[in-house]
Design a protein around this motif. Structure first.
Motif, mmCIF file in Angstrom:
data_model
loop_
_atom_site.group_PDB
_atom_site.id
_atom_site.type_symbol
_atom_site.label_atom_id
_atom_site.label_comp_id
_atom_site.label_asym_id
_atom_site.label_seq_id
_atom_site.Cartn_x
_atom_site.Cartn_y
_atom_site.Cartn_z
ATOM 1 N N LYS A 20 10.093 -4.716 8.906
ATOM 2 C CA LYS A 20 10.548 -3.964 10.089
ATOM 3 C C LYS A 20 9.381 -3.432 10.916
ATOM 4 C CE LYS A 20 14.875 -2.348 8.070
ATOM 5 N NZ LYS A 20 15.638 -1.151 7.658
ATOM 6 N N LYS A 21 8.161 -3.739 10.455
ATOM 7 C CA LYS A 21 6.934 -3.283 11.111
ATOM 8 C C LYS A 21 6.874 -1.752 11.204
ATOM 9 C CE LYS A 21 6.299 -7.603 13.432
ATOM 10 N NZ LYS A 21 6.375 -8.384 14.605
ATOM 11 N N ASP A 22 7.328 -1.109 10.116
ATOM 12 C CA ASP A 22 7.285 0.347 10.022
ATOM 13 C C ASP A 22 5.838 0.783 9.784
ATOM 14 O OD1 ASP A 22 8.274 3.075 9.592
ATOM 15 O OD2 ASP A 22 7.835 2.696 7.469
ATOM 16 N N LYS A 23 5.330 1.647 10.660
ATOM 17 C CA LYS A 23 3.934 2.061 10.606
ATOM 18 C C LYS A 23 3.573 2.719 9.268
ATOM 19 C CE LYS A 23 0.497 4.931 12.957
ATOM 20 N NZ LYS A 23 -0.327 4.914 11.804
ATOM 21 N N GLU A 24 4.441 3.571 8.734
ATOM 22 C CA GLU A 24 4.151 4.252 7.463
ATOM 23 C C GLU A 24 4.046 3.258 6.312
ATOM 24 O OE1 GLU A 24 6.255 7.717 6.174
ATOM 25 O OE2 GLU A 24 6.160 8.629 8.164
ATOM 26 N N ALA A 25 4.955 2.302 6.270
ATOM 27 C CA ALA A 25 4.925 1.302 5.192
ATOM 28 C C ALA A 25 3.677 0.433 5.299
ATOM 29 C CB ALA A 25 6.182 0.431 5.242
ATOM 30 N N ILE A 26 3.342 0.021 6.502
ATOM 31 C CA ILE A 26 2.151 -0.806 6.702
ATOM 32 C C ILE A 26 0.901 -0.022 6.328
ATOM 33 C CG2 ILE A 26 0.742 -1.974 8.460
ATOM 34 C CD1 ILE A 26 3.474 -2.713 9.824
ATOM 35 N N ASP A 27 0.841 1.249 6.720
ATOM 36 C CA ASP A 27 -0.298 2.103 6.387
ATOM 37 C C ASP A 27 -0.446 2.241 4.870
ATOM 38 O OD1 ASP A 27 -2.438 3.998 7.053
ATOM 39 O OD2 ASP A 27 -1.061 5.524 6.283
ATOM 40 N N TYR A 28 0.667 2.418 4.172
ATOM 41 C CA TYR A 28 0.648 2.559 2.709
ATOM 42 C C TYR A 28 0.132 1.278 2.059
ATOM 43 C CZ TYR A 28 2.277 4.480 -1.770
ATOM 44 O OH TYR A 28 2.342 4.994 -3.045
ATOM 45 N N ILE A 29 0.624 0.143 2.536
ATOM 46 C CA ILE A 29 0.193 -1.145 1.994
ATOM 47 C C ILE A 29 -1.296 -1.363 2.254
ATOM 48 C CG2 ILE A 29 0.458 -3.655 2.226
ATOM 49 C CD1 ILE A 29 3.508 -3.050 2.749
ATOM 50 N N ILE A 30 -1.763 -1.004 3.432
ATOM 51 C CA ILE A 30 -3.194 -1.115 3.744
ATOM 52 C C ILE A 30 -4.004 -0.246 2.796
ATOM 53 C CG2 ILE A 30 -4.957 -0.532 5.480
ATOM 54 C CD1 ILE A 30 -2.912 -1.540 7.602
ATOM 55 N N LYS A 31 -3.505 0.950 2.487
ATOM 56 C CA LYS A 31 -4.216 1.844 1.568
ATOM 57 C C LYS A 31 -4.242 1.269 0.151
ATOM 58 C CE LYS A 31 -4.046 5.945 4.323
ATOM 59 N NZ LYS A 31 -3.640 7.313 4.511
ATOM 60 N N ILE A 32 -3.188 0.597 -0.243
ATOM 61 C CA ILE A 32 -3.187 -0.087 -1.549
ATOM 62 C C ILE A 32 -4.266 -1.175 -1.559
ATOM 63 C CG2 ILE A 32 -1.872 -1.682 -3.020
ATOM 64 C CD1 ILE A 32 -0.916 1.129 -3.399
ATOM 65 N N ILE A 33 -4.343 -1.929 -0.488
ATOM 66 C CA ILE A 33 -5.343 -3.002 -0.399
ATOM 67 C C ILE A 33 -6.749 -2.416 -0.439
ATOM 68 C CG2 ILE A 33 -6.286 -4.796 1.123
ATOM 69 C CD1 ILE A 33 -3.306 -5.246 2.045
ATOM 70 N N ILE A 34 -6.985 -1.357 0.334
ATOM 71 C CA ILE A 34 -8.304 -0.717 0.357
ATOM 72 C C ILE A 34 -8.658 -0.172 -1.024
ATOM 73 C CG2 ILE A 34 -9.591 1.272 1.268
ATOM 74 C CD1 ILE A 34 -8.064 0.754 3.946
ATOM 75 N N ALA A 35 -7.685 0.437 -1.697
ATOM 76 C CA ALA A 35 -7.929 0.996 -3.030
ATOM 77 C C ALA A 35 -8.228 -0.086 -4.056
ATOM 78 C CB ALA A 35 -6.732 1.831 -3.472
ATOM 79 N N THR A 36 -7.846 -1.307 -3.766
ATOM 80 C CA THR A 36 -8.056 -2.414 -4.701
ATOM 81 C C THR A 36 -9.429 -3.072 -4.521
ATOM 82 O OG1 THR A 36 -5.663 -2.763 -4.676
ATOM 83 C CG2 THR A 36 -6.995 -4.548 -5.556
ATOM 84 N N ILE A 37 -10.066 -2.848 -3.396
ATOM 85 C CA ILE A 37 -11.362 -3.488 -3.113
ATOM 86 C C ILE A 37 -12.420 -3.187 -4.181
ATOM 87 C CG2 ILE A 37 -13.305 -3.535 -1.486
ATOM 88 C CD1 ILE A 37 -11.165 -3.336 0.778
ATOM 89 N N PRO A 38 -12.635 -1.907 -4.572
ATOM 90 C CA PRO A 38 -13.654 -1.664 -5.614
ATOM 91 C C PRO A 38 -13.345 -2.390 -6.920
ATOM 92 C CG PRO A 38 -13.062 0.400 -4.541
ATOM 93 C CD PRO A 38 -12.092 -0.639 -4.060
ATOM 94 N N LEU A 39 -12.070 -2.460 -7.276
ATOM 95 C CA LEU A 39 -11.674 -3.161 -8.493
ATOM 96 C C LEU A 39 -12.000 -4.648 -8.400
ATOM 97 C CD1 LEU A 39 -10.164 -3.095 -11.258
ATOM 98 C CD2 LEU A 39 -8.116 -3.672 -9.949
ATOM 99 N N GLY A 40 -11.712 -5.237 -7.250
ATOM 100 C CA GLY A 40 -11.990 -6.657 -7.072
ATOM 101 C C GLY A 40 -13.473 -6.964 -7.210
ATOM 102 N N ILE A 41 -14.300 -6.143 -6.576
ATOM 103 C CA ILE A 41 -15.751 -6.350 -6.659
ATOM 104 C C ILE A 41 -16.232 -6.177 -8.096
ATOM 105 C CG2 ILE A 41 -17.988 -5.401 -5.949
ATOM 106 C CD1 ILE A 41 -16.575 -4.679 -3.243
#
Length: 146
Positions: A20-41
């Motif tokens: 639905k392109k809900d800004k809050e949901a997209i923001d949350y998903i982006i934060k999950i992705i960002i939080a995963t970056i250190p783990l990936g490295i």
């Protein structure tokens, strides 16, 4: 409402919010992705270096004990922030705690909870975020193990 039901409900709301392109949901998903970056490295570095191949059972036991101590230390923290209000640097701190949990014996969920509580996240939101962070973490581990 049970914990598992709450997590499933949160995941479904994120997925529907994404479509639905809900800004809050997209923001949350982006934060999950960002939080995963250190783990990936850190995960790639650990796989390349074979870090965990030479660790003793005693090391793992001590690491598990450290997780318990960390959880005791943050047990009484009562955060006031939602995940939505956390800055990118605060999200990365949570991600760093998840990366630290690659050390055998440290609990991934325990470490991410510690990180989230240290940056002032509300307890329930810290739990939800920690468990949702498990999804990309486990998918990444699956990719690295193949």
């Amino acid at each position: 409402e049970g914990f598992l039901f709450a997590i499933i409900k949160k995941l479904l709301s994120l997925i529907t919010g994404l479509f639905k392109k809900d800004k809050e949901a997209i923001d949350y998903i982006i934060k999950i992705i960002i939080a995963t970056i250190p783990l990936g490295i850190a995960g790639v570095i650990m796989v390349i270096s074979n870090f965990d191949k030479s660790l003793s059972l005693t090391f793992v036991a001590v690491s598990l004990f450290i997780t318990g101590i960390l959880l005791l230390l943050v047990n009484n923290l009562k955060g006031t922030k939602s995940i939505q209000t956390l800055s990118i640097s605060q999200i990365l701190i949570i991600g760093l705690f998840q990366a630290i949990a690659l050390i055998p014996g440290l609990s991934r969920s325990g470490c991410t909870l510690v990180g989230a509580l240290l940056v002032g996240t509300k307890n329930k939101e810290a739990f939800d975020f920690s468990f949702i962070m498990f999804i990309p973490a486990s998918l990444g581990a699956l990719l690295l193990s193949t």
